[in-house]
Design a protein around this motif. Structure first.
Motif, PDB file in Angstrom:
ATOM      1  N   LEU A 123       0.835  -1.201   0.000  1.00  0.00           N
ATOM      2  CA  LEU A 123       0.000   0.000   0.000  1.00  0.00           C
ATOM      3  C   LEU A 123       0.872   1.255   0.000  1.00  0.00           C
ATOM      4  CD1 LEU A 123      -2.613  -1.173   2.652  1.00  0.00           C
ATOM      5  CD2 LEU A 123      -2.862  -1.206   0.175  1.00  0.00           C
ATOM      6  N   GLY A 124       1.990   1.170  -0.701  1.00  0.00           N
ATOM      7  CA  GLY A 124       2.849   2.336  -0.848  1.00  0.00           C
ATOM      8  C   GLY A 124       3.772   2.603   0.315  1.00  0.00           C
ATOM      9  N   GLN A 125       3.775   1.716   1.332  1.00  0.00           N
ATOM     10  CA  GLN A 125       4.633   1.955   2.486  1.00  0.00           C
ATOM     11  C   GLN A 125       5.583   0.793   2.707  1.00  0.00           C
ATOM     12  OE1 GLN A 125       1.336   2.974   5.284  1.00  0.00           O
ATOM     13  NE2 GLN A 125       2.421   4.896   5.516  1.00  0.00           N
ATOM     14  N   GLU A 126       6.731   1.126   3.304  1.00  0.00           N
ATOM     15  CA  GLU A 126       7.765   0.124   3.520  1.00  0.00           C
ATOM     16  C   GLU A 126       7.308  -0.923   4.536  1.00  0.00           C
ATOM     17  OE1 GLU A 126      10.685  -0.516   2.161  1.00  0.00           O
ATOM     18  OE2 GLU A 126      10.502   1.201   0.805  1.00  0.00           O
ATOM     19  N   MET A 127       7.573  -2.167   4.232  1.00  0.00           N
ATOM     20  CA  MET A 127       7.367  -3.250   5.194  1.00  0.00           C
ATOM     21  C   MET A 127       8.736  -3.860   5.472  1.00  0.00           C
ATOM     22  SD  MET A 127       4.311  -3.810   6.281  1.00  0.00           S
ATOM     23  CE  MET A 127       4.143  -5.542   6.668  1.00  0.00           C
ATOM     24  N   PRO A 128       8.985  -4.303   6.674  1.00  0.00           N
ATOM     25  CA  PRO A 128       8.086  -4.269   7.835  1.00  0.00           C
ATOM     26  C   PRO A 128       8.166  -2.980   8.646  1.00  0.00           C
ATOM     27  CG  PRO A 128      10.037  -5.524   8.348  1.00  0.00           C
ATOM     28  CD  PRO A 128      10.226  -5.025   6.958  1.00  0.00           C
ATOM     29  N   GLY A 129       8.904  -1.962   8.170  1.00  0.00           N
ATOM     30  CA  GLY A 129       9.097  -0.740   8.943  1.00  0.00           C
ATOM     31  C   GLY A 129       7.795  -0.074   9.350  1.00  0.00           C
ATOM     32  N   GLN A 130       6.827  -0.037   8.429  1.00  0.00           N
ATOM     33  CA  GLN A 130       5.586   0.654   8.747  1.00  0.00           C
ATOM     34  C   GLN A 130       4.415  -0.296   8.901  1.00  0.00           C
ATOM     35  OE1 GLN A 130       6.350   3.635   5.634  1.00  0.00           O
ATOM     36  NE2 GLN A 130       5.922   5.050   7.302  1.00  0.00           N
ATOM     37  N   LEU A 131       4.769  -1.437   9.437  1.00  0.00           N
ATOM     38  CA  LEU A 131       3.798  -2.506   9.682  1.00  0.00           C
ATOM     39  C   LEU A 131       2.538  -2.031  10.424  1.00  0.00           C
ATOM     40  CD1 LEU A 131       5.084  -5.915  10.765  1.00  0.00           C
ATOM     41  CD2 LEU A 131       3.469  -4.873  12.265  1.00  0.00           C
ATOM     42  N   ARG A 132       2.741  -1.192  11.461  1.00  0.00           N
ATOM     43  CA  ARG A 132       1.604  -0.740  12.258  1.00  0.00           C
ATOM     44  C   ARG A 132       0.636   0.113  11.450  1.00  0.00           C
ATOM     45  NH1 ARG A 132       2.496   0.410  17.840  1.00  0.00           N
ATOM     46  NH2 ARG A 132       3.996  -1.030  18.726  1.00  0.00           N
TER      47      ARG A 132
END
Lengths: 337, 305
Positions: free
Chosen positions: A76-85
């Motif tokens: 969804l356009g965001q880094e994983m796992p950094g922005q997992l929450r």
């Protein structure tokens, strides 16, 4: 299919899932090897591959359950796992089959998983659990202990768990496992309705027919590598049209085909004594029923007959997605390694 | 990153509008998060105490004071100085059933049951496959680990409490209850004695904190809950065996089981808090070390079950 609104995170691309050089090593074995997935928003994306080809490991890496050995994932356009929450509350997932507390009822299990999401409002939990159960047809079994559920019911409950909150992306790993034909049809129509509501649905499967029926896009995994991806039409086009000749004079026929520029004629022993079967790919751009060009199918027949080859059968055929799948992943559904 | 979550492509999977509205005040967000963590803790306790196994273990613990009380009641007077400490005092005062039962359950029964619960925390979820669904919810690994430890602690509090309360109840039912003569020679009333009984239960609960943390760490190492449970219980036994070897005297103050039986100080007037404090410090150290190890392991663990 859906444009990102002005209020949404800026998407670098219109990709719902994007992996770059994603790899996972277990000891000496590369379970996932440099996978570059590109799942467009709004697609129903089939993730195909034989058992053991690395599909579930890829999904685990995508969802932050396991750490990648190298490469990156954007969800969804965001880094994983950094922005997992930030990301995971917007993702519903069924990973490697359903799993529940056997001593709790179906509804209590969903309550438990919903309570685990800090973003899920407790006030609406009851209503959301009820409608998720309704959506998969489990209302009557809501208060039954999961211990007493059949495999198909657990599978439905697993899908209900993925639908507990509004989701932008659904990751469904083998969603029709253990379901009867009726249940399979229901899951198919559920996936369609989810897609119609605007969600991106990522479905992994080892069943090609399933993917062919519900997906707009597909990717094929084999031995940890991504061997093809694109829209279904693109995947089919990659496989060329071909001619099929049934003749007892295989040698002579092959010579004729070679003279026409149709190389690599493959001969397969005929099954009923009528002769051998020869396959020859038609060059790209020539439609199977095309009338122009030097290698129009009818010209091939004429040449064969003129050369005295006894033609007992002749056909032009489009390579099916299944053959393409088998060609990419190897004959037979052997578990890799 | 912005916490904006609305998007035209959001679908209402359950047919209910999402509770988080675009542009929600950050303060409200924080408050709700706190509430939601309590939600997960409540869920954890619910799962723990709705399990038949948990109740079976608490019932087994409750059976200890009942067995002791009945055995003393039906047999002739216990000769002083034989059997577990305080056993000979039960016939004079029923409250001593609770004390005796706690004393008896310290070496094995309490560590065994706490080891089962603590060893099951993470490994049980992993073995069952529910760990992956908790994590993709997303529960958050640190939050989940804290809630799991809190669940183990809740059981470590409940277990000695059950022994104490059932002991007091069965003691009151079968024997006279009256003023209790303390080890210091002073006498206190029954209600104050009850308070001391609860204090001993609290002492034991604190004593089990370190073991719970060890169990939590063991639990992060494997997907097989029985393995984590067994190794936790074995460690409890090993610690007590080492504690019994005079050759290892230098090691004794560092063993997590060293002060387990030192709750006699709570039966003095006034209460001598030294052993309570020393024990709490030691247990706190074990919680810090094994909590950190569990964190280090779990935060990077590949969840493949």
């Amino acid at each position: 299919m859906t444009a990102a609104g002005p209020a949404t995170e800026p998407y670098a691309t219109d990709l719902c899932i994007e992996t770059t050089g994603l790899s996972k090593r277990f000891g000496h074995q590369l379970a996932v090897d440099g996978v570059d997935l590109a799942v467009p928003r709004g697609s129903v994306f089939g993730f195909l591959g034989p058992n053991g080809s690395g599909k579930t490991t890829t999904i685990r890496l995508m969802l932050g359950l396991a750490a990648a050995s190298s490469g990156s994932v954007r969800l969804l356009g965001q880094e994983m796992p950094g922005q997992l929450r930030e990301v995971l509350p917007r993702v519903g997932a069924l990973v490697e089959g359903p799993a529940f507390y056997p001593f709790l009822s179906g509804a209590a299990n969903l309550h438990r998983f919903d309570a685990a999401d800090p973003r899920a409002p407790a006030a609406t939990r009851k209503a959301r659990v009820r409608s998720a159960l309704e959506r998969v047809g489990l209302t009557h079994a809501a208060d039954k202990k999961v211990r007493a559920y059949s495999l198909g019911m657990k599978q439905r409950l697993g899908i209900a768990n993925a639908l507990l909150a509004p989701r932008e992306l659904l990751v469904l790993d083998e969603p029709t496992n253990g379901l009867d034909p009726q249940g399979t049809r229901e899951v198919r129509s559920l996936v369609r309705s989810l897609a119609a509501d605007g969600a991106t649905v990522f479905v992994s499967s080892h069943l090609l027919a399933e993917v062919e029926q519900i997906c707009t896009h597909a990717a094929i995994m084999s031995a940890g590598r991504l061997v093809a991806q694109g829209t279904l039409a693109e995947l089919r086009q990659d496989g060329q049209a071909r001619i099929r000749v049934l003749t007892p004079d295989a040698g002579a026929a092959a010579e004729v085909l070679a003279r026409l520029g149709l190389s690599a004629a493959v001969s397969v022993p005929g099954s009923n004594g009528a002769g051998d079967v020869l396959y020859a790919p038609l060059p790209a751009g020539v439609p199977p029923a095309g009338a122009d060009g030097a290698v129009a199918p009818e010209a091939v027949v004429a040449a064969l007959v003129a050369a005295g080859v006894r033609v007992r059968g002749f056909a032009t055929e489009q390579v099916s997605l299944e053959e393409r799948f088998v060609a990419l992943t190897g004959e037979g559904f052997d578990v890799v390694q | 990153m912005s916490s904006e979550k609305s998007s035209p492509s959001v679908i209402s999977g359950a047919g209910v509008s999402p509770g988080h509205t675009p542009g929600g005040a950050p303060a409200a967000e924080t408050v709700r998060r706190g509430g939601q963590s309590r939600g997960l803790l409540a869920s954890e306790l619910g799962v723990l105490f709705r399990r038949r196994r948990t109740w079976a273990m608490l019932c087994a613990l409750a059976a200890i004071p009942i067995l002791i009380a009945v055995a003393v009641r039906v047999s002739s007077a216990v000769p002083p100085g034989r059997g577990p400490a305080f056993l000979d005092r039960i016939t004079q005062n029923g409250l001593f059933v609770g004390v005796t039962a706690m004393l008896v359950s310290v070496p094995l029964f309490l560590p065994l049951t706490v080891g089962v619960v603590a060893g099951d925390t993470v490994a049980g979820e992993a073995g069952q496959g529910t760990l992956r669904y908790l994590l993709v919810a997303p529960a958050g690994r640190v939050r989940l680990l804290l809630v799991k430890y809190a669940g183990a602690v809740a059981f470590a509090v409940a277990a000695p409490l059950v022994v104490a309360l059932v002991g007091a109840a069965i003691g009151a039912a079968l024997f006279p209850v009256g003023p209790v003569t303390l080890l210091s020679g002073d006498s206190i009333g029954a209600s104050e004695a009850m308070l001391r009984l609860l204090l001993i239960a609290a002492y034991l609960a604190v004593s089990l904190m370190g073991l719970s943390a060890i169990g939590l760490f063991m639990s992060t190492l494997t997907d097989v809950p029985v393995g984590a449970m067994a190794s936790t219980v074995v460690l409890a036994v090993v610690s007590q065996v080492l504690d019994a070897l005079p050759q290892l005297e230098w090691l004794h103050p560092w063993l997590f089981s060293h002060y387990w039986l030192d709750f006699a100080d709570l039966l003095r007037q006034p209460v001598a808090w030294d052993s309570f404090l020393t024990n709490s410090l030691l247990q706190g150290g074990y919680v810090a070390v094994f909590g950190a190890l569990a964190y280090g392991r779990f935060i990077t663990k590949d969840v493949l079950s």
